[in-house]
Design a protein around this motif. Sequence first.
Motif, PDB file in Angstrom:
ATOM      1  N   SER A 222       0.836  -1.215   0.000  1.00  0.00           N
ATOM      2  CA  SER A 222       0.000   0.000   0.000  1.00  0.00           C
ATOM      3  C   SER A 222       0.861   1.251   0.000  1.00  0.00           C
ATOM      4  O   SER A 222       0.560   2.226  -0.701  1.00  0.00           O
ATOM      5  N   LEU A 223       1.944   1.232   0.788  1.00  0.00           N
ATOM      6  CA  LEU A 223       2.829   2.386   0.851  1.00  0.00           C
ATOM      7  C   LEU A 223       3.490   2.630  -0.496  1.00  0.00           C
ATOM      8  O   LEU A 223       3.611   3.785  -0.941  1.00  0.00           O
ATOM      9  N   ALA A 224       3.913   1.561  -1.164  1.00  0.00           N
ATOM     10  CA  ALA A 224       4.544   1.720  -2.472  1.00  0.00           C
ATOM     11  C   ALA A 224       3.585   2.343  -3.477  1.00  0.00           C
ATOM     12  O   ALA A 224       3.952   3.260  -4.226  1.00  0.00           O
ATOM     13  N   VAL A 225       2.325   1.861  -3.496  1.00  0.00           N
ATOM     14  CA  VAL A 225       1.328   2.425  -4.420  1.00  0.00           C
ATOM     15  C   VAL A 225       1.084   3.892  -4.110  1.00  0.00           C
ATOM     16  O   VAL A 225       0.997   4.740  -5.012  1.00  0.00           O
ATOM     17  N   MET A 226       0.979   4.243  -2.832  1.00  0.00           N
ATOM     18  CA  MET A 226       0.756   5.636  -2.440  1.00  0.00           C
ATOM     19  C   MET A 226       1.907   6.531  -2.894  1.00  0.00           C
ATOM     20  O   MET A 226       1.693   7.614  -3.450  1.00  0.00           O
ATOM     21  N   LEU A 227       3.137   6.084  -2.655  1.00  0.00           N
ATOM     22  CA  LEU A 227       4.294   6.919  -2.979  1.00  0.00           C
ATOM     23  C   LEU A 227       4.481   7.097  -4.473  1.00  0.00           C
ATOM     24  O   LEU A 227       5.042   8.100  -4.910  1.00  0.00           O
ATOM     25  N   GLN A 247      -3.029   7.743   8.677  1.00  0.00           N
ATOM     26  CA  GLN A 247      -4.387   8.288   8.588  1.00  0.00           C
ATOM     27  C   GLN A 247      -4.799   8.503   7.143  1.00  0.00           C
ATOM     28  O   GLN A 247      -5.947   8.264   6.764  1.00  0.00           O
ATOM     29  N   LYS A 248      -3.868   8.939   6.338  1.00  0.00           N
ATOM     30  CA  LYS A 248      -4.157   9.135   4.914  1.00  0.00           C
ATOM     31  C   LYS A 248      -4.509   7.806   4.259  1.00  0.00           C
ATOM     32  O   LYS A 248      -5.411   7.737   3.410  1.00  0.00           O
ATOM     33  N   SER A 249      -3.833   6.745   4.660  1.00  0.00           N
ATOM     34  CA  SER A 249      -4.065   5.448   4.033  1.00  0.00           C
ATOM     35  C   SER A 249      -5.415   4.863   4.411  1.00  0.00           C
ATOM     36  O   SER A 249      -5.996   4.105   3.638  1.00  0.00           O
ATOM     37  N   VAL A 250      -5.929   5.181   5.605  1.00  0.00           N
ATOM     38  CA  VAL A 250      -7.176   4.560   6.048  1.00  0.00           C
ATOM     39  C   VAL A 250      -8.402   5.433   5.825  1.00  0.00           C
ATOM     40  O   VAL A 250      -9.508   4.909   5.625  1.00  0.00           O
ATOM     41  N   ARG A 251      -8.245   6.758   5.862  1.00  0.00           N
ATOM     42  CA  ARG A 251      -9.443   7.596   5.690  1.00  0.00           C
ATOM     43  C   ARG A 251      -9.191   8.889   4.937  1.00  0.00           C
ATOM     44  O   ARG A 251     -10.112   9.677   4.725  1.00  0.00           O
ATOM     45  N   GLY A 252      -7.940   9.134   4.538  1.00  0.00           N
ATOM     46  CA  GLY A 252      -7.628  10.374   3.832  1.00  0.00           C
ATOM     47  C   GLY A 252      -7.440  11.544   4.782  1.00  0.00           C
ATOM     48  O   GLY A 252      -7.778  11.469   5.964  1.00  0.00           O
TER      49      GLY A 252
END
Length: 443
Positions: A222-227, A247-252
């Motif tokens: 998930s972190l790789a996709v976000m970055l 927090q960004k990963s779970v609810r923005g």
Amino acid sequence: MRPRNKTERMVAELSAKLPAITEKQKQWAKDTCFEKIGYYNKGEVWCMSCGRVHEKAASPLGIDLVGDETVCPHCGTHLKLKNSRKRKSTERWYFTIATTCRGFQVFRHFIIERSMYKVSENISGGHEPYFSINEAVQNWITEDGKEYIMARPCKCIPHIYDAWNFCKPMSIKDSGSGRLRYSYSPDKYDINSEFVYPARRVIPKLKRNGFTFRCNKVSASSLAVMLLTDNEAEMLIKTKQYDLLYQKSVRGIPQDIKPSINICNRNGYRVKDASLWMDYIHLLQHFNMDTRNAKYVCPADLKKEHDKLLKRRNREEERQREIDRMREAQGWEKTYAQEKGRFFGICFGNEHIVITVVRSVAEMAEEGKAMHHCVYACGYYKKKESLILSAKDMNGNRIETIELNLKTFKVVQSRGVCNSNTPMHDEIISLINNNINLIKQAA
């Protein structure tokens, strides 16, 4: 599922060519994934590293309270003792190997399982724990942040969503039609393992964008996709705002919070409890306080400042509720006078108690405030079958508030300050019962 396009076919082919896990990696998993503990029971310690039993004088209470430790004489492992009578132990853990292949960032997730049985010393064999290591999921991520999943099929076991069937080969899986994983829904292919093999390979773009395994609340995939797809995520990880990134990963993160994050970064302030801090910023906004001032945005004691504003907000809401109740009560004055007006002239008592009917909603509000009970807050002025009376002494001081049922003409309750019974309680009830005919005649 069969590959549906060229990229999926390439991922399936490359996955089949990945090297098998090495003996060095297996040994690392065996040494790292399992806690070094010994199960203590009746003077014996069962070592969870080598499986052998040795004698040890220890106190079960001391093990629970202090956390006694010992060294296994057979394998030399330093063990933390736990009280247990179990004779069988099975543990399963995920561990991850991060690697690259033909421009893809690949995260390979394995399950290591250790099974052990406690046997006596005179039985040959059976002491060594049995290990099994199987690969469950592979996350293949391109440089533009698209993710492809290779995984085992799952067995149909109720309440278990990751019961992998290791008897069948890996195949392409649907990763959710490319959906972002900024949600609370579970994803069995999004594995956040606690153990990551130390020899890690990361594609250059991901390394440039600040990828790290230190943000352990967010899974590596998930972190790789976000970055690779979100500049804000890159900013958060490079400024070490790991909890905000979670927090960004779970609810923005709301748009109105972002300027305050910049203030934190300029002042070197690390947000350690992002959900509490975001609530605190919204409280600052509610009171029109400067959310671009480091004095407010970067509190030394976040919980203290948050609770202070929360109490202020609660007081404000209570005042507003009181205003709303007063407005509603004013609308009930006319109705209350029509329904209970025939009782307003009633007054009786003795040499030191006077009982009268409460004559208005405003008077009932004063009664509730002075006596610290809920006669006004709970809207007794709305109840058609209830007649509210007030008992006072000869100096006009309130003693108790009485509710009388107009159908049965019986006292429902009589309450003093803070709903207590006063020394005159029985006398007040007796006065009501002795003069009940006055109320019956008015009714």
